[in-house]
Design a protein around this motif. Structure first.
Motif, PDB file in Angstrom:
ATOM      1  N   MET A  86       8.882  12.956  -5.351  1.00  0.00           N
ATOM      2  CA  MET A  86       7.462  12.727  -5.603  1.00  0.00           C
ATOM      3  C   MET A  86       7.248  11.278  -6.021  1.00  0.00           C
ATOM      4  O   MET A  86       8.039  10.707  -6.776  1.00  0.00           O
ATOM      5  CB  MET A  86       6.993  13.665  -6.719  1.00  0.00           C
ATOM      6  N   SER A  87       6.153  10.686  -5.547  1.00  0.00           N
ATOM      7  CA  SER A  87       5.809   9.320  -5.936  1.00  0.00           C
ATOM      8  C   SER A  87       5.072   9.345  -7.264  1.00  0.00           C
ATOM      9  O   SER A  87       4.100  10.083  -7.436  1.00  0.00           O
ATOM     10  CB  SER A  87       4.932   8.661  -4.872  1.00  0.00           C
ATOM     11  N   ALA A  88       5.546   8.528  -8.214  1.00  0.00           N
ATOM     12  CA  ALA A  88       4.851   8.428  -9.488  1.00  0.00           C
ATOM     13  C   ALA A  88       3.572   7.623  -9.331  1.00  0.00           C
ATOM     14  O   ALA A  88       2.583   7.866 -10.019  1.00  0.00           O
ATOM     15  CB  ALA A  88       5.756   7.780 -10.524  1.00  0.00           C
ATOM     16  N   ILE A  89       3.591   6.639  -8.426  1.00  0.00           N
ATOM     17  CA  ILE A  89       2.405   5.841  -8.121  1.00  0.00           C
ATOM     18  C   ILE A  89       2.274   5.775  -6.605  1.00  0.00           C
ATOM     19  O   ILE A  89       3.245   5.492  -5.901  1.00  0.00           O
ATOM     20  CB  ILE A  89       2.512   4.412  -8.680  1.00  0.00           C
ATOM     21  N   SER A  90       1.075   6.024  -6.122  1.00  0.00           N
ATOM     22  CA  SER A  90       0.812   5.933  -4.691  1.00  0.00           C
ATOM     23  C   SER A  90      -0.468   5.136  -4.474  1.00  0.00           C
ATOM     24  O   SER A  90      -1.529   5.505  -4.975  1.00  0.00           O
ATOM     25  CB  SER A  90       0.657   7.337  -4.085  1.00  0.00           C
ATOM     26  N   CYS A  91      -0.335   4.011  -3.765  1.00  0.00           N
ATOM     27  CA  CYS A  91      -1.497   3.206  -3.377  1.00  0.00           C
ATOM     28  C   CYS A  91      -1.598   3.258  -1.855  1.00  0.00           C
ATOM     29  O   CYS A  91      -0.648   2.899  -1.160  1.00  0.00           O
ATOM     30  CB  CYS A  91      -1.336   1.754  -3.833  1.00  0.00           C
ATOM     31  N   ARG A  92      -2.740   3.688  -1.352  1.00  0.00           N
ATOM     32  CA  ARG A  92      -2.905   3.817   0.098  1.00  0.00           C
ATOM     33  C   ARG A  92      -4.183   3.099   0.535  1.00  0.00           C
ATOM     34  O   ARG A  92      -5.284   3.441   0.076  1.00  0.00           O
ATOM     35  CB  ARG A  92      -2.961   5.291   0.513  1.00  0.00           C
ATOM     36  N   GLY A  93      -4.017   2.090   1.377  1.00  0.00           N
ATOM     37  CA  GLY A  93      -5.160   1.374   1.922  1.00  0.00           C
ATOM     38  C   GLY A  93      -6.003   0.677   0.886  1.00  0.00           C
ATOM     39  O   GLY A  93      -7.227   0.573   1.038  1.00  0.00           O
ATOM     40  N   VAL A  94      -5.359   0.160  -0.161  1.00  0.00           N
ATOM     41  CA  VAL A  94      -6.107  -0.426  -1.284  1.00  0.00           C
ATOM     42  C   VAL A  94      -6.536  -1.851  -0.955  1.00  0.00           C
ATOM     43  O   VAL A  94      -5.711  -2.703  -0.597  1.00  0.00           O
ATOM     44  CB  VAL A  94      -5.256  -0.412  -2.570  1.00  0.00           C
ATOM     45  N   SER A  95      -7.832  -2.114  -1.082  1.00  0.00           N
ATOM     46  CA  SER A  95      -8.395  -3.447  -0.862  1.00  0.00           C
ATOM     47  C   SER A  95      -9.213  -3.853  -2.080  1.00  0.00           C
ATOM     48  O   SER A  95      -9.814  -3.011  -2.753  1.00  0.00           O
ATOM     49  CB  SER A  95      -9.284  -3.475   0.388  1.00  0.00           C
ATOM     50  N   LYS A  96      -9.218  -5.162  -2.350  1.00  0.00           N
ATOM     51  CA  LYS A  96     -10.000  -5.680  -3.472  1.00  0.00           C
ATOM     52  C   LYS A  96     -10.396  -7.115  -3.174  1.00  0.00           C
ATOM     53  O   LYS A  96      -9.559  -7.923  -2.754  1.00  0.00           O
ATOM     54  CB  LYS A  96      -9.180  -5.632  -4.771  1.00  0.00           C
ATOM     55  N   SER A  97     -11.660  -7.429  -3.381  1.00  0.00           N
ATOM     56  CA  SER A  97     -12.170  -8.781  -3.168  1.00  0.00           C
ATOM     57  C   SER A  97     -12.888  -9.246  -4.424  1.00  0.00           C
ATOM     58  O   SER A  97     -13.446  -8.451  -5.180  1.00  0.00           O
ATOM     59  CB  SER A  97     -13.143  -8.815  -1.985  1.00  0.00           C
ATOM     60  N   PHE A  98     -12.852 -10.552  -4.632  1.00  0.00           N
ATOM     61  CA  PHE A  98     -13.609 -11.185  -5.707  1.00  0.00           C
ATOM     62  C   PHE A  98     -14.455 -12.294  -5.089  1.00  0.00           C
ATOM     63  O   PHE A  98     -13.915 -13.208  -4.449  1.00  0.00           O
ATOM     64  CB  PHE A  98     -12.669 -11.772  -6.768  1.00  0.00           C
ATOM     65  N   GLY A  99     -15.761 -12.195  -5.262  1.00  0.00           N
ATOM     66  CA  GLY A  99     -16.641 -13.227  -4.726  1.00  0.00           C
ATOM     67  C   GLY A  99     -16.530 -13.400  -3.231  1.00  0.00           C
ATOM     68  O   GLY A  99     -16.657 -14.512  -2.719  1.00  0.00           O
ATOM     69  N   GLY A 100     -16.276 -12.329  -2.518  1.00  0.00           N
ATOM     70  CA  GLY A 100     -16.152 -12.400  -1.072  1.00  0.00           C
ATOM     71  C   GLY A 100     -14.774 -12.769  -0.572  1.00  0.00           C
ATOM     72  O   GLY A 100     -14.515 -12.725   0.634  1.00  0.00           O
TER      73      GLY A 100
END
Length: 349
Positions: A1-15
């Motif tokens: 089992m994964s303790a942390i799973s990030c899938r398709g995570v995107s983040k922008s600041f000010g464009g």
């Protein structure tokens, strides 16, 4: 089992996109490092996992629970995440014991429990001191004890050793890794320090252009990088142009055997030759192996256990870096023959 799973995570600041469809699966109980240059999104990734920031897109799970998605958000205080920053961020008006207790549920703030945590991080007799009375390394140990105090599901470390001097940094990261493994704490440590990433982790992720380019054991990353970007970022690398013919590549260092993962490769190529794959022999007055490329030593660095030398190759606008055990075998200014050993990786040019 994964303790942390990030899938398709995107983040922008000010464009400006910082993370762009990032995927990461951290196994339960693993110590994972995420290695990247400044501004590559390492800290942003930790803040998203902790819940201090929200992704523009994607899903984050901790221990199988969705903690952030377009439909669900779990606030930081309910994620059971321990977080240690570069500065430690201890409360200056509280002594060490109270700093640790602050991270615990009120019902568990017993002196015995606090003392157990201080003993765990090697500060059992310093509970009554204040942060300003501690060294930088001791402050980070207190921060780690506080992060472990509420029995987190995962521990996040944001370049926690970068403000320490080299000797203390190496000793502390060893101790921290030992403590976390003893607790079987799932850990993600972000760093820009290659040695740190390789030495403490079970798995390493290389982050670049907002994504994890490769996620593997330190040994696999070093010996089998997926591309030139990873190869150059992780460890020292000589990149030499050449022409491949399927199983070998002709370069300024001679004809080199291609590693199995690079076969078959034909045409213009760029080969990865690690500095430890090269050795030097004095080549003054025509000495040295026949056919071996010649060059002149222009720089050397001595580290005690080994040394590094830079060689300008004759007849080519190419420098190579050579790593040798112990004392430098030649002096700056000497003419040398350069001998390459072992198969190399290569990619189309």
């Amino acid at each position: 089992m994964s303790a942390i799973s990030c899938r398709g995570v995107s983040k922008s600041f000010g464009g400006a996109a910082v993370l762009d469809g990032l995927d990461l699966e951290v196994p339960e109980g693993a110590v994972v490092t995420v290695l990247g240059q400044s501004g590559s999104g390492k800290t942003t990734l930790l803040r998203l996992i902790a819940g201090f920031e929200r992704p523009g897109q994607g899903t984050i799970e901790i221990a199988g629970e969705v903690v952030d998605s377009p439909r669900r958000y779990v606030p930081p205080e309910r994620r059971r995440v321990g977080y240690v920053t570069q500065e430690g961020n201890l409360f200056p008006h509280l002594d060490v014991a109270k700093n640790v207790a602050f991270g615990m549920p009120r019902a568990q703030r017993s002196s015995a429990r606090v003392q157990e945590l201080l003993e765990l991080v090697g500060l059992g007799d310093l509970g009554k001191r204040y942060p300003h009375q501690l060294s930088g390394g001791q402050q980070q140990r207190v921060a780690l004890a506080r992060a472990l105090a509420h029995q987190p599901r995962v521990v996040l470390l944001d370049e926690p050793f970068s403000s320490l001097d080299a000797g203390l940094r190496a000793a502390l990261r060893y101790d921290v890794a030992r403590i976390l493994r003893a607790r079987r704490a799932t850990t993600v440590l972000v760093t820009h320090d290659q040695e740190e990433a390789l030495s403490v982790a079970d798995l390493v992720g290389i982050i670049s252009e907002g994504r994890i380019r490769q996620f593997a054991t330190p040994e696999s990353l070093y010996s089998q990088p997926v591309d030139l970007t990873v190869a150059q970022f992780l460890g020292e690398a000589n990149i030499v142009a050449g022409t491949a013919d399927g199983s070998t590549v002709e370069t300024v260092l001679g004809r080199l055997e291609l590693a199995g993962t690079s076969r078959p490769l034909k045409g213009p190529s760029r080969a990865l030759v690690r500095p430890e794959q090269l050795s030097l022999l004095a080549a003054g007055n025509g000495q040295g192996p026949a056919g071996a490329p010649r060059g002149r030593v222009t720089h050397r660095e001595f580290y005690g256990h080994d040394c590094a030398l830079v060689v300008d190759l004759d007849g080519a606008s190419q420098q190579v870096r050579v790593r040798c055990p112990g004392q430098p075998p030649v002096e700056v200014g000497e003419t040398v023959a350069v001998v390459a050993r072992g198969p190399v990786l290569a990619w189309p040019a």
